[in-house]
Write a protein that holds these residues in place. Structure first.
Motif, PDB file in Angstrom:
ATOM      1  N   ASP A   5       0.863  -1.176   0.000  1.00  0.00           N
ATOM      2  CA  ASP A   5       0.000   0.000   0.000  1.00  0.00           C
ATOM      3  C   ASP A   5       0.902   1.229   0.000  1.00  0.00           C
ATOM      4  O   ASP A   5       1.567   1.525   1.001  1.00  0.00           O
ATOM      5  CB  ASP A   5      -0.912  -0.004   1.225  1.00  0.00           C
ATOM      6  N   LEU A   6       0.928   1.947  -1.109  1.00  0.00           N
ATOM      7  CA  LEU A   6       1.819   3.092  -1.236  1.00  0.00           C
ATOM      8  C   LEU A   6       1.432   4.219  -0.282  1.00  0.00           C
ATOM      9  O   LEU A   6       2.290   5.015   0.103  1.00  0.00           O
ATOM     10  CB  LEU A   6       1.823   3.609  -2.677  1.00  0.00           C
ATOM     11  N   VAL A   7       0.174   4.293   0.119  1.00  0.00           N
ATOM     12  CA  VAL A   7      -0.249   5.332   1.063  1.00  0.00           C
ATOM     13  C   VAL A   7       0.408   5.101   2.417  1.00  0.00           C
ATOM     14  O   VAL A   7       1.070   5.983   2.978  1.00  0.00           O
ATOM     15  CB  VAL A   7      -1.782   5.361   1.200  1.00  0.00           C
ATOM     16  N   GLU A   8       0.226   3.905   2.964  1.00  0.00           N
ATOM     17  CA  GLU A   8       0.718   3.611   4.308  1.00  0.00           C
ATOM     18  C   GLU A   8       2.234   3.503   4.359  1.00  0.00           C
ATOM     19  O   GLU A   8       2.865   3.954   5.323  1.00  0.00           O
ATOM     20  CB  GLU A   8       0.084   2.294   4.799  1.00  0.00           C
ATOM     21  N   SER A   9       2.838   2.924   3.324  1.00  0.00           N
ATOM     22  CA  SER A   9       4.272   2.643   3.374  1.00  0.00           C
ATOM     23  C   SER A   9       5.133   3.769   2.826  1.00  0.00           C
ATOM     24  O   SER A   9       6.354   3.767   3.039  1.00  0.00           O
ATOM     25  CB  SER A   9       4.575   1.357   2.594  1.00  0.00           C
ATOM     26  N   PHE A  10       4.527   4.747   2.142  1.00  0.00           N
ATOM     27  CA  PHE A  10       5.352   5.761   1.471  1.00  0.00           C
ATOM     28  C   PHE A  10       4.757   7.169   1.575  1.00  0.00           C
ATOM     29  O   PHE A  10       5.408   8.081   2.080  1.00  0.00           O
ATOM     30  CB  PHE A  10       5.511   5.361   0.002  1.00  0.00           C
ATOM     31  N   ALA A  11       3.512   7.349   1.121  1.00  0.00           N
ATOM     32  CA  ALA A  11       2.956   8.696   1.028  1.00  0.00           C
ATOM     33  C   ALA A  11       2.753   9.352   2.384  1.00  0.00           C
ATOM     34  O   ALA A  11       3.051  10.546   2.556  1.00  0.00           O
ATOM     35  CB  ALA A  11       1.631   8.665   0.258  1.00  0.00           C
ATOM     36  N   LEU A  12       2.256   8.615   3.369  1.00  0.00           N
ATOM     37  CA  LEU A  12       2.042   9.196   4.694  1.00  0.00           C
ATOM     38  C   LEU A  12       3.330   9.426   5.477  1.00  0.00           C
ATOM     39  O   LEU A  12       3.489  10.484   6.102  1.00  0.00           O
ATOM     40  CB  LEU A  12       1.083   8.320   5.504  1.00  0.00           C
ATOM     41  N   PRO A  13       4.279   8.481   5.490  1.00  0.00           N
ATOM     42  CA  PRO A  13       5.478   8.706   6.308  1.00  0.00           C
ATOM     43  C   PRO A  13       6.325   9.895   5.882  1.00  0.00           C
ATOM     44  O   PRO A  13       6.934  10.550   6.732  1.00  0.00           O
ATOM     45  CB  PRO A  13       6.267   7.401   6.143  1.00  0.00           C
ATOM     46  N   ILE A  14       6.374  10.211   4.590  1.00  0.00           N
ATOM     47  CA  ILE A  14       7.265  11.286   4.135  1.00  0.00           C
ATOM     48  C   ILE A  14       6.905  12.625   4.771  1.00  0.00           C
ATOM     49  O   ILE A  14       7.735  13.231   5.475  1.00  0.00           O
ATOM     50  CB  ILE A  14       7.276  11.376   2.598  1.00  0.00           C
ATOM     51  N   PRO A  15       5.700  13.159   4.556  1.00  0.00           N
ATOM     52  CA  PRO A  15       5.393  14.456   5.190  1.00  0.00           C
ATOM     53  C   PRO A  15       5.346  14.373   6.702  1.00  0.00           C
ATOM     54  O   PRO A  15       5.623  15.373   7.378  1.00  0.00           O
ATOM     55  CB  PRO A  15       4.036  14.830   4.590  1.00  0.00           C
ATOM     56  N   SER A  16       5.002  13.204   7.255  1.00  0.00           N
ATOM     57  CA  SER A  16       5.011  13.066   8.714  1.00  0.00           C
ATOM     58  C   SER A  16       6.410  13.275   9.262  1.00  0.00           C
ATOM     59  O   SER A  16       6.622  14.027  10.228  1.00  0.00           O
ATOM     60  CB  SER A  16       4.505  11.676   9.120  1.00  0.00           C
ATOM     61  N   LEU A  17       7.377  12.596   8.673  1.00  0.00           N
ATOM     62  CA  LEU A  17       8.764  12.743   9.125  1.00  0.00           C
ATOM     63  C   LEU A  17       9.253  14.175   8.969  1.00  0.00           C
ATOM     64  O   LEU A  17       9.920  14.722   9.856  1.00  0.00           O
ATOM     65  CB  LEU A  17       9.669  11.792   8.342  1.00  0.00           C
ATOM     66  N   VAL A  18       8.915  14.793   7.844  1.00  0.00           N
ATOM     67  CA  VAL A  18       9.425  16.132   7.557  1.00  0.00           C
ATOM     68  C   VAL A  18       8.806  17.165   8.491  1.00  0.00           C
ATOM     69  O   VAL A  18       9.519  17.964   9.114  1.00  0.00           O
ATOM     70  CB  VAL A  18       9.173  16.503   6.084  1.00  0.00           C
TER      71      VAL A  18
END
Length: 411
Positions: free
Chosen positions: A147-160
């Motif tokens: 799931d690209l949302v859970e594994s990629f799209a959400l973590p990026i802006p969260s971390l930043v």
């Protein structure tokens, strides 16, 4: 004092349509056909909202920019005629300075502009690149689908955004759950209010801790303003809450929705992949995707404080405006053949981030994150594809911020 734009037809009398309008299932990237039809009829149309009140829907690009830049147009929801999105919860306040007018809006906004200046944001690019590469490494270490949302799209802006604010990333799940409730269209006012209070209470605690032990982060800068008497703790908390939500949910949705749009336009995806080493091309591609995919579909809402003449129509003081940017960005007078995704188009003047004094504060950060993502993901995973059919993708028709709940991909 009046403004006028020549050559546009005035509002035509007739049945008043309901707003928002249902999105067409046939193309999840396009505005509802009813919006396109209203745009063809003219730049202004009266629409009816959930509570029976009527406001002016502004459908064309030129009129949207003119009104967003007009000082007689107010962002304050307490003004007469302001078109509310939903029934407000008891005790639910303004969303910090974005719902204020100058001079107070400008005073508060200046306090948080420095971290979002272009030079400061560019200094973060290597960090964002490491985050993106690390998440892609994790994807490739698995066998798919994922799931690209859970594994990629959400973590990026969260971390930043957590790093920028000084929020521990270990608490990102807490923020994701609560911010989803805050922007969920079907959440009750009480649920939205409770989620907002939970997050605000947490941020208030962090700001309180920074009063005694400041660090090199935005929460410490806000705490410093509190110590200097320039902000109350509540104001500092509201500003932190706004920045957290704005820097998290919106960018995550653009990452996933933009990827899906490119997968549905393989010629454009191939073009981006081939030129992913050209920063200017990638930056232009981001602008076109922002124009094509605008993710906030309830419009920028304003109240008119003095009579304004525009497009042959007098909008009276006390009337409301809804600037629907998704259809403004599809105005053929501004963007020829607007329903076509064209990464070679010069789309820099889109209104995805608004216009005028209230245009999005975090747009340099959002642009940079999207440039890194779109310039890296498809180059490193050239065989990326949907793990299923488009018809099975769960779109966020139930949220204020549009996107997809899940995006199953494989490679």
């Amino acid at each position: 004092m009046t403004d006028s734009l020549a050559g546009a037809a005035p509002h035509a009398a007739g049945p008043v349509p309901e707003f928002p309008m249902p999105r067409a299932a046939r193309c999840p990237f396009d505005p509802p056909p009813a919006l396109a039809e209203l745009q063809r009829q003219g730049p202004l149309a009266k629409v009816r909202q959930w509570d029976g009140s009527e406001s002016w829907l502004v459908t064309r690009y030129a009129e949207q920019r003119a009104l967003l830049g007009d000082p007689r147009v107010s962002a304050d929801p307490d003004r007469p005629g302001y078109p509310t999105k939903a029934r407000p919860a008891a005790g639910e306040g303004k969303l910090s300075f974005i719902m204020m007018d100058d001079p107070e809006h400008a005073r508060l906004r200046r306090m948080v502009t420095a971290p979002f200046a272009v030079k400061r944001v560019e200094a973060l690019r290597p960090t964002v690149q490491r985050i993106v590469d690390g998440l892609i490494d994790d994807l490739l270490a698995g066998s798919g689908p994922a799931d690209l949302v859970e594994s990629f799209a959400l973590p990026i802006p969260s971390l930043v955004i957590c790093a920028l604010l000084g929020v521990p990333y270990d608490d990102h799940a807490f923020f994701q759950d609560h911010t989803r409730t805050m922007v969920h269209r079907e959440a009750t006012p009480e649920q939205r209010g409770e989620a907002s209070r939970e997050v605000a209470g947490y941020l208030a605690g962090l700001i309180g801790a920074r009063l005694d032990q400041p660090a090199d982060d935005l929460l410490s800068a806000l705490a410093g303003r509190v110590s200097a008497g320039e902000l109350t703790r509540r104001q500092a908390t509201e500003m932190a809450l706004l920045l957290l939500i704005a820097g998290h949910e919106t960018t995550a949705n653009m990452i996933a929705l933009g990827t899906l749009a490119l997968l549905q336009h393989p010629d454009q995806l191939a073009l981006l992949r081939e030129q992913s080493d050209d920063p200017a091309f990638v930056a232009g591609a981001v602008e076109e995707l922002l124009r094509y995919l605008h993710i906030t579909h309830l419009g920028r809402r304003r109240a008119v404080t003095e009579d304004i003449e525009i497009a042959g129509q007098v909008i009276k003081a006390g009337e409301g405006l809804i600037m629907v940017n998704e259809i403004g960005n599809r105005d053929p007078a501004a963007f020829p053949d607007p329903d076509r995704l064209d990464l070679t188009r010069d789309a820099r003047r889109h209104v995805a981030f608004g216009f005028g004094v209230h245009q999005c504060l975090g747009q340099p950060l959002a642009r940079m994150e999207l440039q890194v993502v779109y310039g890296t993901l498809y180059r490193r995973i050239p065989t990326l594809r949907l793990a299923g059919a488009l018809r099975d993708i769960p779109f966020k028709h139930d949220a204020f911020i549009y996107g997809v709940h899940e995006l199953p991909v494989t490679w």
